[in-house]
Design an enzyme around this catalytic site. Structure first.
Site, short mmCIF file in Angstrom:
data_model
loop_
_atom_site.label_atom_id
_atom_site.label_comp_id
_atom_site.label_asym_id
_atom_site.label_seq_id
_atom_site.Cartn_x
_atom_site.Cartn_y
_atom_site.Cartn_z
N ILE A 58 0.80 -1.22 0.00
CA ILE A 58 0.00 0.00 0.00
C ILE A 58 0.84 1.28 0.00
CG2 ILE A 58 -2.00 -1.05 1.09
CD1 ILE A 58 -1.02 -0.03 3.77
N GLY A 59 2.14 1.15 0.03
CA GLY A 59 2.96 2.35 0.00
C GLY A 59 4.43 2.01 -0.16
N GLU A 60 5.15 2.94 -0.77
CA GLU A 60 6.58 2.74 -0.96
C GLU A 60 7.28 4.09 -0.91
OE1 GLU A 60 7.61 0.79 -4.58
OE2 GLU A 60 9.61 0.23 -3.87
N THR A 62 11.34 6.16 0.15
CA THR A 62 12.78 6.07 -0.05
C THR A 62 13.41 5.06 0.89
OG1 THR A 62 12.75 8.41 -0.64
CG2 THR A 62 14.89 7.43 -0.20
N PHE A 63 12.90 5.00 2.12
CA PHE A 63 13.55 4.19 3.15
C PHE A 63 12.75 2.97 3.57
CE2 PHE A 63 14.76 8.67 3.76
CZ PHE A 63 16.12 8.58 3.49
N VAL A 66 5.44 -0.31 2.72
CA VAL A 66 4.37 -0.63 3.67
C VAL A 66 3.39 -1.60 3.02
CG1 VAL A 66 2.53 0.30 5.14
CG2 VAL A 66 4.59 1.66 4.71
N LYS A 84 5.56 -2.31 8.08
CA LYS A 84 6.54 -1.40 7.50
C LYS A 84 7.88 -2.11 7.41
CE LYS A 84 8.64 3.19 8.04
NZ LYS A 84 8.66 4.44 8.82
N ASP A 171 9.29 15.59 9.14
CA ASP A 171 8.67 15.29 7.84
C ASP A 171 7.15 15.32 7.97
OD1 ASP A 171 8.67 14.76 5.15
OD2 ASP A 171 8.90 12.60 5.37
#
Length: 561
Positions: A58-60, A62-63, A66, A84, A171
Site C-alpha cells: 500500500i505504499g513505498e 525512499t527508506f 508498507v 513497514k 517530515d
C-alpha cells in the site's frame, strides 16, 4: 512515504478497446510486481508467514515499504495490520530510534503506536495498527470548514505529544498524518527522519544526534584535502579557515534577480559548484559540492604547512635545542601568508569564483519533503527545533484554506526560499534570517501578501473579482519577482497552482467549480483562522507558535478532541 500519483479515469466514450487492453496489461504488471515484492518479504522475514496474511503493498518510500496484512487474533476475527519493511541499508541506531519513538510517544494522542517488531538478519519489519484513510488530495476541496478546523486541531494534539518528549518529526505532511473521515480518526506516522531536541526523552535520538554531529565534524575537518595523497601531521589551523572563509559567499544569478545567502555570525554557508556561463537556477542542489577541480587557498596552505613540517623535522635532527614554541611561530608565520582579505568577484554574474569555491560545506539537518521545509532548514541553520514541524503544519493549513495542494513546489532550496518570499515578503524573510545567523540578499523587494485575500482568491470565494482569473490584489507580477529561470518559477505560486488545477493535478477533483465542494462555513472564515496561519508561518522559529499554544488559540474555541 509519498502519496501515490492520481490519474483521471478515461470516460466511457473516449476509451477504446486498445486503451482497455493497455490498462489491463498495466494492472497485471503492477499486480505481478506487488506479488513478487510480497514473496521477497516473506523470504527475507519468514516468521511473518506464520502470523500474518499479507494482502497488498500500500505504499513505498525512499527508506521503507508498507504492506497491508491481517492477523488471526481469534476464531473468525481478523485485525488489519500495517507492516513497514525498512530497507536493509538503514542504520541500526536509526531503526532503533524510530521504534523507541513509536513505543514511548506513540499509541495515544493521534500518534501511531507499534504492536510488534520482527527482525531477520538486516531486515526489520514493524507491525502497526492499520488505519484506513483517505488521500488528502482527493478530499481537499470537499472538506467543510468545520472539518478543516478539526483536522488541524488533531494535528496539533499529535505534535504537542511528540514535542513533549523532545521529538522533532522533521517530515510533517498530509501523507504522514492519516485521516479517516468517516470515523474521525487521525494518526501521525513515519518517524524515520526524527531527531531529538537538546533535552529529548528518547535516549536513542541522542545517539542519532551525536552520530550526525560527528559525521559533520569529520567532513568539515578534512574538507579541502580530498584526493591528495599522504597524511597530515595535524589539520590546518582553525584561525586560517576562519580567515579564508570570512568574506566569501554563496551566489546564485538569476535573469533580473539574485538571492544571496552568505555567512552569518553563527554559521558558515555551504559551497556551490557551478561551471562558468551555465544557467544556475534550479539545476543543481543547493547543498551539493561541485565536481569541478579547483585548488582552494586552504589546500595551498595545507601544502605549505606540510613543507614546514618537513623542514622542522630536519632542523630537529640537527639542533635539538629548538623549542616547540619556536616551531609554532614558524607555522603561524607561514599560515599568515594566506591573504586574509579575499573578496568575491562573481556576484551578479553567471559563474562561481575560486573564492566561493574554497568555502567549506555547512553541515546541517536538511530532512523533510520539498515544499514543507521551514526557512531555517532551507538556509541550513544548524540549530533546528520543534518549530520546523510547526512550519510544516502551517503549509498544510495554507493548502486547506486555499484549496491548493501542493502549495509550494520547488526543485531546489533557493527556489523554495524565493517562493516563500513571494508570500511572506522579502524584507521580512531577510530580517528573520538575521535572527538565526544567516544573511540573505535579494535584488528585488517583494511585498508580503495578505493571507486572507490570497486564500480566498485561490479558493474562488471572493465575489468581487473573477475566480482564478488573476493574481491576488497586491501580488507582484512575475516579471518583477524572483521567478524567472525555469518552468516552476516563471509564475507566482498562484499561477502555478492554477495551471495544476486545470491539468487535474492540483487537487483530486480538478478546480473547485468542477466538484461538489462543501461550502459550509467557507463563506465566513473567521479572522482567527488567518491569525493562526500567520503565527504558524512565522519566519522566525524563535517566535513561531508552538503546538501547545496553537491548541489554545481562539480559532479552536468550539472544538473538542
Amino acid at each position: 512515504m509519498e502519496e501515490p500519483m492520481s490519474f483521471s479515469p478515461l470516460s466511457g466514450c473516449d476509451a477504446s478497446p486498445a486503451d482497455d487492453s493497455l490498462k489491463k496489461y498495466e494492472q497485471n504488471v503492477e499486480l505481478s510486481g506487488i506479488k513478487k515484492d510480497i514473496e521477497k518479504l516473506c523470504e527475507a522475514v519468514p516468521q511473518l508467514v506464520n502470523l500474518f496474511k499479507i494482502k497488498d503493498k500500500i505504499g513505498e518510500g525512499t527508506f521503507s515499504s508498507v504492506y497491508l496484512a491481517t492477523a488471526q487474533l481469534q476464531v473468525g476475527h481478523e485485525e488489519k495490520i500495517a507492516l513497514k519493511h525498512l530497507i536493509p541499508t538503514s542504520h541500526p541506531i536509526r531503526i532503533a530510534a524510530e521504534l523507541q519513538c513509536l513505543t514511548v510517544a506513540g499509541g495515544q494522542d493521534n500518534v501511531m503506536g507499534v504492536k510488534y517488531c520482527f527482525r531477520k538478519n538486516d531486515h526489520v519489519v514493524i507491525a502497526m495498527p492499520y488505519l484506513e484513510h483517505e488521500s488528502f488530495v482527493d478530499i481537499l476541496n470537499s472538506l467543510s470548514f468545520q472539518e478543516v478546523r478539526e483536522y488541524m486541531f488533531n494535528l496539533f494534539i499529535a505534535l504537542k505529544r511528540i514535542h513533549q518528549f523532545g521529538i522533532v518529526h522533521r517530515d510533517v505532511k498530509p501523507s504522514n498524518f492519516l485521516y479517516n473521515r468517516r470515523l474521525k480518526k487521525y494518526a501521525l506516522v513515519d518517524f524515520g527522519l526524527a531527531q531529538g531536541t537538546h533535552d529529548t526523552k528518547i535516549e536513542l535520538l541522542k545517539f542519532v544526534q551525536y552520530e550526525a554531529q560527528q559525521e559533520g565534524c569529520s567532513r568539515n575537518k578534512y574538507h579541502g584535502v580530498t584526493g591528495h595523497k599522504g597524511s597530515l601531521s595535524r589539520p590546518a589551523p582553525k584561525n586560517l579557515d576562519q580567515q579564508c572563509a570570512a568574506k566569501t559567499s554563496v551566489k546564485r544569478s538569476y535573469a533580473n534577480t539574485q538571492i544571496h545567502i552568505k555567512q552569518g555570525k553563527d554559521g558558515k554557508e555551504g559551497s556551490v559548484g557551478l561551471s562558468v556561463q551555465r544557467s544556475v537556477f534550479g539545476e543543481r542542489n543547493f547543498n551539493v559540492h561541485s565536481s569541478i577541480s579547483h585548488e582552494s587557498p586552504a589546500e595551498k596552505l595545507i601544502k605549505q604547512s606540510k613543507s614546514v613540517d618537513i623542514i622542522s623535522r630536519k632542523l630537529a635532527t640537527k639542533k635539538t635545542a629548538i623549542s616547540m614554541k619556536a616551531m609554532t611561530s614558524v607555522v603561524r608565520k607561514t599560515t599568515s601568508s594566506c591573504p586574509a582579505v579575499q573578496t568575491c568577484d562573481c556576484y551578479g554574474t553567471d559563474k562561481v569564483c575560486s573564492t566561493c569555491m574554497s568555502r567549506r560545506q555547512q553541515v546541517a539537518p536538511r530532512a523533510g519533503t520539498p515544499g514543507f521545509r521551514a526557512p531555517e532548514v532551507l538556509t541550513k541553520c544548524p540549530n533546528q527545533t520543534t518549530a520546523i514541524d510547526m512550519w510544516s503544519a502551517g503549509v498544510i493549513f495554507l493548502s486547506l484554506l486555499s484549496g491548493r495542494y501542493p502549495f509550494y513546489k520547488a526543485s531546489d532550496d533557493l527556489t523554495a526560499l524565493a517562493q516563500i518570499m513571494t508570500i511572506r515578503g522579502s524584507r521580512e524573510t531577510i530580517q528573520a534570517a538575521k535572527a538565526f545567523g544567516k544573511s540573505i540578499l535579494c535584488s528585488k523587494e517583494v511585498p508580503a501578501q495578505d493571507l486572507r485575500k490570497l486564500c480566498e482568491r485561490l479558493r474562488g470565494m471572493n465575489p468581487d473579482t473573477p475566480r482564478l482569473a488573476a493574481d491576488p490584489p497586491g501580488y507582484t507580477s512575475p516579471e518583477n519577482t524572483v521567478y524567472k529561470a525555469s518552468y516552476h518559477v516563471q509564475t507566482s505560486p498562484t499561477q502555478h497552482l492554477k495551471d495544476s488545477a486545470h491539468k487535474g493535478e492540483g487537487d483530486g477533483c480538478g478546480s473547485p467549480r468542477d466538484c461538489s465542494t462543501c461550502l459550509e462555513g467557507w463563506d465566513a472564515v473567521p479572522d482567527e483562522a488567518y491569525d493562526l496561519l500567520d503565527k504558524l508561518l512565522d519566519l522566525n522559529p524563535a517566535s513561531r507558535i508552538t503546538a501547545e499554544a496553537a491548541l489554545l488559540h481562539p480559532f479552536f474555541k468550539d472544538v473538542r478532541s
